[in-house]
Design a protein around this motif. Structure first.
Motif, short mmCIF file in Angstrom:
data_model
loop_
_atom_site.label_atom_id
_atom_site.label_comp_id
_atom_site.label_asym_id
_atom_site.label_seq_id
_atom_site.Cartn_x
_atom_site.Cartn_y
_atom_site.Cartn_z
N HIS A 1 -10.52 9.63 -4.97
CA HIS A 1 -11.30 8.49 -4.51
C HIS A 1 -10.36 7.42 -3.96
O HIS A 1 -9.24 7.25 -4.43
CB HIS A 1 -12.16 7.93 -5.64
CG HIS A 1 -11.41 7.68 -6.93
ND1 HIS A 1 -11.03 8.70 -7.78
CD2 HIS A 1 -10.97 6.53 -7.51
CE1 HIS A 1 -10.38 8.19 -8.82
NE2 HIS A 1 -10.33 6.87 -8.67
N GLU A 2 -10.82 6.75 -2.93
CA GLU A 2 -10.04 5.71 -2.28
C GLU A 2 -10.97 4.57 -1.87
O GLU A 2 -12.20 4.68 -2.00
CB GLU A 2 -9.30 6.24 -1.05
CG GLU A 2 -7.82 6.50 -1.27
CD GLU A 2 -7.04 5.24 -1.67
OE1 GLU A 2 -7.54 4.13 -1.42
OE2 GLU A 2 -5.94 5.39 -2.23
N ALA A 3 -10.40 3.48 -1.37
CA ALA A 3 -11.23 2.34 -1.00
C ALA A 3 -10.49 1.45 -0.01
O ALA A 3 -9.26 1.43 0.05
CB ALA A 3 -11.62 1.53 -2.24
N LEU A 4 -11.28 0.72 0.76
CA LEU A 4 -10.78 -0.29 1.70
C LEU A 4 -11.57 -1.57 1.50
O LEU A 4 -12.71 -1.55 1.02
CB LEU A 4 -10.96 0.17 3.15
CG LEU A 4 -10.25 1.44 3.62
CD1 LEU A 4 -10.70 1.77 5.04
CD2 LEU A 4 -8.74 1.29 3.56
N ARG A 5 -10.96 -2.69 1.91
CA ARG A 5 -11.73 -3.91 2.02
C ARG A 5 -12.68 -3.77 3.21
O ARG A 5 -12.43 -3.00 4.13
CB ARG A 5 -10.80 -5.11 2.25
CG ARG A 5 -9.85 -5.36 1.12
CD ARG A 5 -8.96 -6.56 1.32
NE ARG A 5 -8.72 -6.99 2.68
CZ ARG A 5 -7.66 -7.71 3.06
NH1 ARG A 5 -6.74 -8.06 2.18
NH2 ARG A 5 -7.53 -8.08 4.33
N MET A 6 -13.75 -4.55 3.22
CA MET A 6 -14.70 -4.48 4.31
C MET A 6 -14.07 -4.83 5.65
O MET A 6 -14.37 -4.20 6.67
CB MET A 6 -15.89 -5.40 4.04
CG MET A 6 -16.92 -4.84 3.09
SD MET A 6 -17.88 -3.46 3.77
CE MET A 6 -18.82 -4.30 5.04
N ASP A 7 -13.20 -5.84 5.67
CA ASP A 7 -12.57 -6.21 6.94
C ASP A 7 -11.65 -5.11 7.45
O ASP A 7 -11.51 -4.91 8.66
CB ASP A 7 -11.85 -7.55 6.85
CG ASP A 7 -10.75 -7.57 5.79
OD1 ASP A 7 -10.68 -6.65 4.94
OD2 ASP A 7 -9.96 -8.54 5.79
N GLU A 8 -11.03 -4.34 6.55
CA GLU A 8 -10.20 -3.22 6.95
C GLU A 8 -11.06 -2.08 7.49
O GLU A 8 -10.76 -1.48 8.53
CB GLU A 8 -9.37 -2.72 5.77
CG GLU A 8 -8.36 -3.72 5.24
CD GLU A 8 -7.65 -3.22 4.00
OE1 GLU A 8 -6.44 -3.48 3.87
OE2 GLU A 8 -8.31 -2.58 3.15
N ALA A 9 -12.13 -1.76 6.76
CA ALA A 9 -12.99 -0.66 7.15
C ALA A 9 -13.69 -0.92 8.48
O ALA A 9 -14.00 0.02 9.23
CB ALA A 9 -14.03 -0.38 6.07
N SER A 10 -13.94 -2.17 8.80
CA SER A 10 -14.62 -2.51 10.05
C SER A 10 -13.66 -2.75 11.20
O SER A 10 -14.09 -2.96 12.33
CB SER A 10 -15.51 -3.74 9.85
OG SER A 10 -14.76 -4.85 9.42
N ASN A 11 -12.35 -2.69 10.93
CA ASN A 11 -11.38 -2.80 12.01
C ASN A 11 -11.51 -1.60 12.94
O ASN A 11 -11.75 -0.48 12.50
CB ASN A 11 -9.96 -2.86 11.43
CG ASN A 11 -8.90 -3.08 12.50
OD1 ASN A 11 -8.47 -2.14 13.15
ND2 ASN A 11 -8.49 -4.32 12.67
N ASP A 12 -11.32 -1.82 14.24
CA ASP A 12 -11.53 -0.75 15.21
C ASP A 12 -10.63 0.45 14.98
O ASP A 12 -10.97 1.57 15.36
CB ASP A 12 -11.32 -1.28 16.64
CG ASP A 12 -11.68 -0.25 17.69
OD1 ASP A 12 -12.86 0.17 17.71
OD2 ASP A 12 -10.81 0.15 18.47
N LEU A 13 -9.48 0.27 14.34
CA LEU A 13 -8.56 1.40 14.12
C LEU A 13 -9.04 2.34 13.02
O LEU A 13 -8.66 3.51 13.00
CB LEU A 13 -7.17 0.89 13.76
CG LEU A 13 -6.35 0.19 14.84
CD1 LEU A 13 -4.96 -0.13 14.31
CD2 LEU A 13 -6.25 1.04 16.10
N ALA A 14 -9.83 1.83 12.07
CA ALA A 14 -10.29 2.67 10.96
C ALA A 14 -11.25 3.73 11.51
O ALA A 14 -12.29 3.41 12.08
CB ALA A 14 -10.98 1.82 9.91
N MET A 15 -10.92 4.99 11.32
CA MET A 15 -11.61 6.07 12.01
C MET A 15 -12.08 7.14 11.03
O MET A 15 -11.34 7.54 10.11
CB MET A 15 -10.65 6.70 13.02
CG MET A 15 -11.25 7.67 14.00
SD MET A 15 -9.98 8.22 15.19
CE MET A 15 -10.99 9.16 16.33
N LEU A 16 -13.32 7.57 11.18
CA LEU A 16 -13.81 8.74 10.46
C LEU A 16 -13.61 9.95 11.37
O LEU A 16 -14.11 9.99 12.49
CB LEU A 16 -15.28 8.56 10.09
CG LEU A 16 -15.51 7.57 8.93
CD1 LEU A 16 -16.98 7.25 8.77
CD2 LEU A 16 -14.93 8.10 7.63
#
Length: 343
Positions: A226-241
């Motif tokens: 399991h892992e996690a990001l802050r919301m501002d990190e997850a919504s950054n354009d670089l964060a990719m699924l």
């Protein structure tokens, strides 16, 4: 992004992108053992204990790389070669970093950290034969207006796919350049509409003991991963699924059918084989931080001036070329993410 092409300091010519056979993956971090063995020649630490510890990543290793052409798709980790996979045009804003080369597909698919199968990076591709990626659903919930469970094939058809060349940096000080296919995570936000009270996003990997042999063998780990990001990190354009690699569906050893990629952080933040995404108000636990908080921070941004307790992070080794380079803060993506950490 502007239509005007700007060459970033972290980009390379496309001809230098890591070849398709050289991609490396996350998760090779070892829980610190109670017995540490000093390595005088490198000034780093190796380990010998009841729990496995990886060798120094700066030391060259002979790769046990298969020839994909000589193997069937199942043997090489691609379970459904004929299944639908969307076209993903290359986003020219993300190119090979200057001075680097693109890893080959062969390398990328045969040098991986995936502890659920084995701690031996060169053997993960040999251990995934029983791992089933269809059927596969992803549960998305928590603090959202529209919780939902999506089938992976529905995700493939609904999301706006593109290919991005990203630099991948492991906490163990090795690196590679990889062409991922997928979509920005913020596109998923539009579907589920997170509440204003959501401050973090938590991700869960599949936990299938019958298909993942180390879940039974390594019971001291807090499975599932399991892992996690802050919301501002997850919504950054670089964060990719990510759903693909080298224009093909993602091999199982690389985290099929859905994984996260956050290129400015160490690779273990890029969780593989995601089955659940949860939006929460409080900072959640994460796998490696739970085990060794002094070694694996929650943020885990690439920071060359902050050494790992057992080795320096100032130098990294490119797996494709075996060349050493100076580590760049935020893995070279500071232009896009440094403002997240300015406070």
């Amino acid at each position: 992004m502007s239509n005007v092409r700007r060459v970033k300091g972290w980009e390379l010519a496309e001809s230098l992108v890591t070849d398709e056979a050289l991609y490396l993956d996350r998760r090779r971090f070892l829980r610190a053992s109670t017995t540490l063995c000093a390595s005088a020649s490198l000034g780093l630490l190796g380990c010998a204990s009841g729990r496995p510890h990886e060798r120094d990543a700066l030391t060259p290793e002979a790769l046990d790389t298969p020839d994909p052409a000589s193997l069937g798709p199942v043997e090489f980790g691609i379970e459904h070669p004929d299944a639908f996979y969307p076209e993903a045009a290359r986003n020219a804003a993300f190119a090979v970093p200057a001075g680097r080369v693109l890893a080959t597909h062969q390398t990328a698919a045969s040098y991986n950290n995936f502890y659920e199968f084995t701690s031996a990076k060169k053997s993960v591709w040999k251990k995934v034969g029983a791992f089933q990626t269809r059927p596969w659903t992803v549960e998305i919930g928590g603090l959202v207006h529209k919780p939902m469970t999506l089938d992976i094939d529905d995700i493939l058809r609904r999301m706006p796919h593109e290919e991005r060349i990203y630099r991948h940096r492991c906490v163990e000080a090795w690196t590679m350049v990889v062409p991922w296919s997928g979509f920005p995570m913020k596109a998923l936000f539009d579907l589920v509409q997170p509440l204003g009270t959501a401050k973090f996003v938590k991700f869960y990997s599949a936990g299938r003991p019958a298909q993942m042999p180390r879940l039974k063998a390594s019971t001291w780990y807090p499975w599932p991963y399991h892992e996690a990001l802050r919301m501002d990190e997850a919504s950054n354009d670089l964060a990719m699924l990510v759903t693909g690699l080298y224009g093909k569906s993602l091999p199982r050893q690389n985290g099929a059918p859905l994984r996260l990629v956050v290129p400015w952080k160490y690779g273990y933040k890029s969780i593989k084989s995601i089955v659940k995404i949860e939006f929460v108000a409080e900072q959640p636990t994460t796998f490696w931080h739970t085990l060794e908080p002094e070694e694996y921070s929650f943020l885990s941004n690439v920071e060359p001036t902050i050494p790992h307790p057992r080795w320096s992070q100032a130098i990294e080794r490119d797996i494709q070329t075996d060349q050493k380079h100076e580590t760049t803060r935020f893995n070279g993506y500071g232009e896009f993410v440094s403002s997240l950490y300015s406070a």
